[in-house]
Design a protein around this motif. Sequence first.
Motif, PDB file in Angstrom:
ATOM      1  N   GLU A 181       0.844  -1.191   0.000  1.00  0.00           N
ATOM      2  CA  GLU A 181       0.000   0.000   0.000  1.00  0.00           C
ATOM      3  C   GLU A 181       0.885   1.248   0.000  1.00  0.00           C
ATOM      4  OE1 GLU A 181      -2.632  -0.061   3.324  1.00  0.00           O
ATOM      5  OE2 GLU A 181      -3.356  -2.100   2.921  1.00  0.00           O
ATOM      6  N   ASP A 182       0.645   2.119  -0.957  1.00  0.00           N
ATOM      7  CA  ASP A 182       1.419   3.357  -1.054  1.00  0.00           C
ATOM      8  C   ASP A 182       2.921   3.087  -1.059  1.00  0.00           C
ATOM      9  OD1 ASP A 182      -0.946   4.897  -0.979  1.00  0.00           O
ATOM     10  OD2 ASP A 182      -0.987   4.698   1.194  1.00  0.00           O
ATOM     11  N   GLY A 183       3.297   1.964  -1.625  1.00  0.00           N
ATOM     12  CA  GLY A 183       4.719   1.617  -1.670  1.00  0.00           C
ATOM     13  C   GLY A 183       5.047   0.860  -2.937  1.00  0.00           C
ATOM     14  N   ASP A 184       6.233   0.307  -2.999  1.00  0.00           N
ATOM     15  CA  ASP A 184       6.701  -0.357  -4.206  1.00  0.00           C
ATOM     16  C   ASP A 184       6.102  -1.743  -4.367  1.00  0.00           C
ATOM     17  OD1 ASP A 184       8.170   1.873  -4.589  1.00  0.00           O
ATOM     18  OD2 ASP A 184      10.123   0.902  -4.548  1.00  0.00           O
ATOM     19  N   ASP A 218      15.560  -2.045   1.567  1.00  0.00           N
ATOM     20  CA  ASP A 218      14.466  -1.204   2.060  1.00  0.00           C
ATOM     21  C   ASP A 218      14.119  -0.142   1.015  1.00  0.00           C
ATOM     22  OD1 ASP A 218      12.699   0.429   3.421  1.00  0.00           O
ATOM     23  OD2 ASP A 218      13.826   0.370   5.308  1.00  0.00           O
ATOM     24  N   TRP A 219      13.058  -0.379   0.269  1.00  0.00           N
ATOM     25  CA  TRP A 219      12.685   0.522  -0.815  1.00  0.00           C
ATOM     26  C   TRP A 219      12.223   1.889  -0.325  1.00  0.00           C
ATOM     27  CZ3 TRP A 219       7.697   1.434   0.414  1.00  0.00           C
ATOM     28  CH2 TRP A 219       6.927   0.404   0.965  1.00  0.00           C
ATOM     29  N   ARG A 220      12.062   2.054   0.978  1.00  0.00           N
ATOM     30  CA  ARG A 220      11.654   3.360   1.509  1.00  0.00           C
ATOM     31  C   ARG A 220      12.824   4.337   1.587  1.00  0.00           C
ATOM     32  NH1 ARG A 220       9.222   0.932   6.973  1.00  0.00           N
ATOM     33  NH2 ARG A 220      11.305   0.001   6.809  1.00  0.00           N
ATOM     34  N   LEU A 221      14.039   3.820   1.547  1.00  0.00           N
ATOM     35  CA  LEU A 221      15.220   4.667   1.684  1.00  0.00           C
ATOM     36  C   LEU A 221      15.637   5.243   0.331  1.00  0.00           C
ATOM     37  CD1 LEU A 221      17.314   2.440   4.127  1.00  0.00           C
ATOM     38  CD2 LEU A 221      15.747   4.312   4.687  1.00  0.00           C
ATOM     39  N   SER A 222      16.530   6.221   0.363  1.00  0.00           N
ATOM     40  CA  SER A 222      17.009   6.847  -0.866  1.00  0.00           C
ATOM     41  C   SER A 222      17.911   5.888  -1.631  1.00  0.00           C
ATOM     42  CB  SER A 222      17.785   8.119  -0.549  1.00  0.00           C
ATOM     43  OG  SER A 222      19.019   7.803   0.081  1.00  0.00           O
ATOM     44  N   THR A 223      17.986   6.100  -2.933  1.00  0.00           N
ATOM     45  CA  THR A 223      18.866   5.291  -3.771  1.00  0.00           C
ATOM     46  C   THR A 223      20.306   5.383  -3.285  1.00  0.00           C
ATOM     47  OG1 THR A 223      17.455   5.494  -5.724  1.00  0.00           O
ATOM     48  CG2 THR A 223      19.790   5.031  -6.104  1.00  0.00           C
ATOM     49  N   MET A 578      20.182   0.557 -11.368  1.00  0.00           N
ATOM     50  CA  MET A 578      19.212  -0.533 -11.322  1.00  0.00           C
ATOM     51  C   MET A 578      18.150  -0.308 -10.250  1.00  0.00           C
ATOM     52  SD  MET A 578      20.213  -2.240 -13.842  1.00  0.00           S
ATOM     53  CE  MET A 578      19.286  -3.766 -13.753  1.00  0.00           C
ATOM     54  N   MET A 579      18.510   0.347  -9.166  1.00  0.00           N
ATOM     55  CA  MET A 579      17.516   0.712  -8.158  1.00  0.00           C
ATOM     56  C   MET A 579      16.556   1.772  -8.684  1.00  0.00           C
ATOM     57  SD  MET A 579      19.921   0.762  -4.739  1.00  0.00           S
ATOM     58  CE  MET A 579      20.513  -0.780  -4.029  1.00  0.00           C
ATOM     59  N   ASN A 580      17.099   2.758  -9.394  1.00  0.00           N
ATOM     60  CA  ASN A 580      16.253   3.807  -9.962  1.00  0.00           C
ATOM     61  C   ASN A 580      15.242   3.245 -10.950  1.00  0.00           C
ATOM     62  OD1 ASN A 580      17.338   5.980  -8.549  1.00  0.00           O
ATOM     63  ND2 ASN A 580      18.887   6.400 -10.107  1.00  0.00           N
ATOM     64  N   LEU A 581      15.606   2.177 -11.613  1.00  0.00           N
ATOM     65  CA  LEU A 581      14.709   1.537 -12.575  1.00  0.00           C
ATOM     66  C   LEU A 581      13.717   0.599 -11.905  1.00  0.00           C
ATOM     67  CD1 LEU A 581      17.353   0.693 -15.339  1.00  0.00           C
ATOM     68  CD2 LEU A 581      15.642   2.506 -15.412  1.00  0.00           C
ATOM     69  N   ASN A 582      13.755   0.505 -10.575  1.00  0.00           N
ATOM     70  CA  ASN A 582      12.857  -0.337  -9.769  1.00  0.00           C
ATOM     71  C   ASN A 582      13.068  -1.828 -10.009  1.00  0.00           C
ATOM     72  OD1 ASN A 582      11.740   1.949  -8.692  1.00  0.00           O
ATOM     73  ND2 ASN A 582       9.820   1.841  -9.826  1.00  0.00           N
ATOM     74  N   THR A 583      14.189  -2.212 -10.596  1.00  0.00           N
ATOM     75  CA  THR A 583      14.422  -3.627 -10.849  1.00  0.00           C
ATOM     76  C   THR A 583      14.839  -4.379  -9.589  1.00  0.00           C
ATOM     77  OG1 THR A 583      16.679  -3.113 -11.566  1.00  0.00           O
ATOM     78  CG2 THR A 583      14.995  -3.313 -13.276  1.00  0.00           C
ATOM     79  N   PHE A 584      15.374  -3.681  -8.609  1.00  0.00           N
ATOM     80  CA  PHE A 584      15.681  -4.363  -7.345  1.00  0.00           C
ATOM     81  C   PHE A 584      14.390  -4.850  -6.691  1.00  0.00           C
ATOM     82  CE2 PHE A 584      19.978  -3.231  -7.723  1.00  0.00           C
ATOM     83  CZ  PHE A 584      20.708  -3.821  -6.698  1.00  0.00           C
ATOM     84  N   GLU A 585      13.328  -4.076  -6.853  1.00  0.00           N
ATOM     85  CA  GLU A 585      12.051  -4.477  -6.274  1.00  0.00           C
ATOM     86  C   GLU A 585      11.353  -5.507  -7.159  1.00  0.00           C
ATOM     87  OE1 GLU A 585      13.582  -2.554  -3.857  1.00  0.00           O
ATOM     88  OE2 GLU A 585      13.280  -1.131  -5.492  1.00  0.00           O
ATOM     89  N   ASN A 586      11.279  -5.222  -8.473  1.00  0.00           N
ATOM     90  CA  ASN A 586      10.586  -6.147  -9.363  1.00  0.00           C
ATOM     91  C   ASN A 586      11.207  -6.142 -10.754  1.00  0.00           C
ATOM     92  OD1 ASN A 586       8.796  -7.907 -10.551  1.00  0.00           O
ATOM     93  ND2 ASN A 586       7.240  -6.340 -10.911  1.00  0.00           N
ATOM     94  N   PRO A 587      12.031  -7.131 -11.046  1.00  0.00           N
ATOM     95  CA  PRO A 587      12.642  -7.205 -12.385  1.00  0.00           C
ATOM     96  C   PRO A 587      11.783  -7.967 -13.395  1.00  0.00           C
ATOM     97  CG  PRO A 587      13.558  -8.920 -11.016  1.00  0.00           C
ATOM     98  CD  PRO A 587      12.569  -8.171 -10.146  1.00  0.00           C
ATOM     99  N   TYR A 588      10.635  -8.480 -12.955  1.00  0.00           N
ATOM    100  CA  TYR A 588       9.840  -9.360 -13.815  1.00  0.00           C
ATOM    101  C   TYR A 588       8.803  -8.583 -14.612  1.00  0.00           C
ATOM    102  CZ  TYR A 588      12.076 -12.861 -10.956  1.00  0.00           C
ATOM    103  OH  TYR A 588      13.020 -13.608 -10.326  1.00  0.00           O
TER     104      TYR A 588
END
Length: 934
Positions: A181-184, A218-223, A578-588
């Motif tokens: 919710e309201d997150g990655d 922790d996707w809440r933190l800065s890149t 790669m973090m900026n591209l959100n691939t650390f959270e979801n590369p699929y």
Amino acid sequence: MKQRTRRLMALMLTASMAASGAAVSVAAADDPYKQAEAAADDPYKQAAAADDDPYKQADAAADDPYKQAGAAADDPYKQAGAAADDPYKQAGAAADDPYKQAGAAADDPYKQAGAAADDPYKQAEAATDDPYKQAANADDPYKQAEEASDATDAIGGIVPSADAKYTISVTEDGWIKVENEDGDTLGLAADSAVKLLEADGYAFKDMNQNGELDKYEDWRLSTEERAADLVNQMQGEEMAAVLTHGGWGDFTTEPLAEDDGSYTYLMQGGRGGVTRNIKQGGTAHAKWANAIQAVAEQSFYGIPAMISIDPANISGLVETLSLASTMDTELAAEIGQETAKEYRAAGVNALLGPQVDIASPIMFRSGGTYGEDPQLTLDIATAYINGMQSTYDENGEDLGWGDESVYCFTKHFSGDGSTEGGRDDHANGGRYAVFPGNNLEAHLITFFDGAFNLPGKTGTTGIMTQYGIDVDADGNPYGGEWAGAYNTYLNGMLDEAGFEGLKITDWGVYQFAGVWGAEDLEEADRIATSWENGVNLLGGYSDVDTAKAAYGVLVDRDGQDKADEIMRAATEKFVAVMMNLNTFENPYVDTAYADTIITTDGSSDFAKEGQRESIVMLKNDGTISADGAASEKPTVYVPYVYNTGWSATWMSGISEGTPTWTPGMDIDKLSQYFNVVTDTLGDPTGEADAEGNATYTKDDLTRATADEIAACDYVLVGMTNAYATSYESHLSGAFGGEPVSDDVEEVWYPASLQYGEYTADTAREVSIGGKTLEDGTKENRSYKGVTAHEVPNYGDLEALQYANENAGDVPVIVSMKMERGMVWDEVEPLADVILVNYNQQREDIVAEVILGQTEPTGLLVFQQPVNMEAVEAQLEDVPRDMECYTDAAGNTYDFAFGLNWSGKIDDDRTAKYTAEPLTKVQNFDYSAYEAANK
């Protein structure tokens, strides 16, 4: 241990670790596992007796906390002589069971029949005292035996708590999707060793599989904070492996097998490579990309893979010269956005481009550029890159980096557009980029004033290094005899300007191309040298062991601290991207969606709009107009063209090739608009090729007769621009090579922009570039007086000549596929209409123009020389300095020239781009830098 018990134990461990991230608060005094003042009573965590801890024995089988062969006696859950599958009921070893010792029930905090009140986990009358919740509570992560079946229990290794702010599902592609919710949004493979952690109600991926929420997870933190945390956990050799960019193995839509080249490379730590397979289709490519990411997730801190691509004209979207010919920056921005969406849908997250070299008229690789003008290249590239790198909401607002962003490596930094002789810079022949006009600064404009100074929220791009050595008018190299990957002068410019983007080398610079200056070094030493001089990623390089050895060279040469500083800086940039591209959270990616957005057979409607804008009309004697064609479905004669197959390339060297006969344009496509008359091709009667098959000769084709042509409404001749590459007589191919020894005669051939033979009588007597030879003299690469033979596609001109001779009163229309300028005196007098298609023939758009359905609006992005002497007189580094060709109608084929139905186009575009070419950088003080460093 029974399978179900294993699952419950795993749940207990995972939830306990999640609790350390503030999921559950437990009073230490009530917790028999966490009593700070009585650690000795805790059989699982006795700090002073770690050897007795069955879950943390450093010297044991660390990967299996339940099976440590050398310490089975210390494991209360697995004693070989007991009932190993039942941790709570080992009949032969009750004394060793801290939970069920029949003679010491008072010591068992879990089963004191007469003292239930002392049991903090089972107090039926005081359920509120249970810190882990009651059995009747469905939110208890330790006891949901009835609620979770074997098939669905603990998806992602976790059961959400009562306070969970996320949902878990399994996609149709089989990967796990976690929506915060309201997150990655997170993604992980269904069978991944990576599990989920919960903290503050949110879900996170335990990417390094240590059971704790690290900052980088922790996707809440800065890149910046995340990247620094990850890199600080890595060893030097691990970083060296991650910085290679040389995969992949064979293309497949199946999960990667352990003997697959991609699997092996990823498990060694490799994390990048270029794909050549996007035309396999959206779904197929997305499946392959998901398979890559599933393996990447298993090792090396779970760092996702960077899957890069060269510009691929996906879905028919115009790029490079075609896009530049529209001179429409709004279209460029829209195409950048759309291309990025399609790439990301297919699993691609980085573009090896765009190519922003300011191209000379004879540059071998000019087809991948935006032409010869700095202002036009600046404008189109900036709009395109900005559109590609940013993700936009439904209202078109720039959100910066996101799920639909593609990272761009603008190339080639800087000056490769000025290769002497226009030669292919992959090979030794293209070793030098020359600046006889001392105009290197003009070639920096597209970088410092465009790619590094984007108007959107992503700010800047990455860069790809060039192959060549830049040489001034006097033959002095900028920064010494070093190619771009090693050159301190070029890399120092980036440092001086505070450039923060990622730097990747072009392909092969440690082995065969662009290795200039480092030839005498060992391969590992070459890599170390390039790292020292500012390179980050090793383009096209997959030898992980040698990359690790290069790190060792750094340590030996610069010391441990400096070596690690170099590696950390490079790796931190990479993982940050790669973090900026959100691939650390979801590369699929969603494979079904990929096919809905990507057009592999034909062009999308949006792509057609760009194609229509890109077509350039050079000549029209009134044959075509807005009034339409001669009939509803006209008849056209389309001749075949002959090609000898001859080539001189860095890959194959000098090759005689295989002759071919093919129609000048796609007859099937044209048949949708016209009745098509063409020639008749017989069986090949020539000499056998290497496979024993007969080859075609010029006599194997029967042309349409004059009567058949006279019965047509139009003659439509499809041609490709005349171009003979400049090369050296000893070009061996794969992979370039050193200049031949002094006692071997070397002949350098001129580039040619005309179909027939050309002798370079006015060329330079002495080349500007040239290596110092063993005897101290300078190599002369001049081709003065040497003759370039007919171009391999001389048959294009022969087809036009035949058509013109037999057309009678039938108008002759030429549709020219172009990638640079050419000499028109062989072609223009034979044609009534000339249409230019940059990069590729577009039969459907050509048909629309002929039928009056589409008005041409495109403009030339290269000057068209009056003759080859004009080409020899121009300076490679100075844009738009040639005398141009003037046709029978009095129109001069200069930069930004084009016709529409009304005649010569004169609009805001032509006013802007016919101004004097730019020469000065606005966002970097190059003059000061040159004075201090040259």
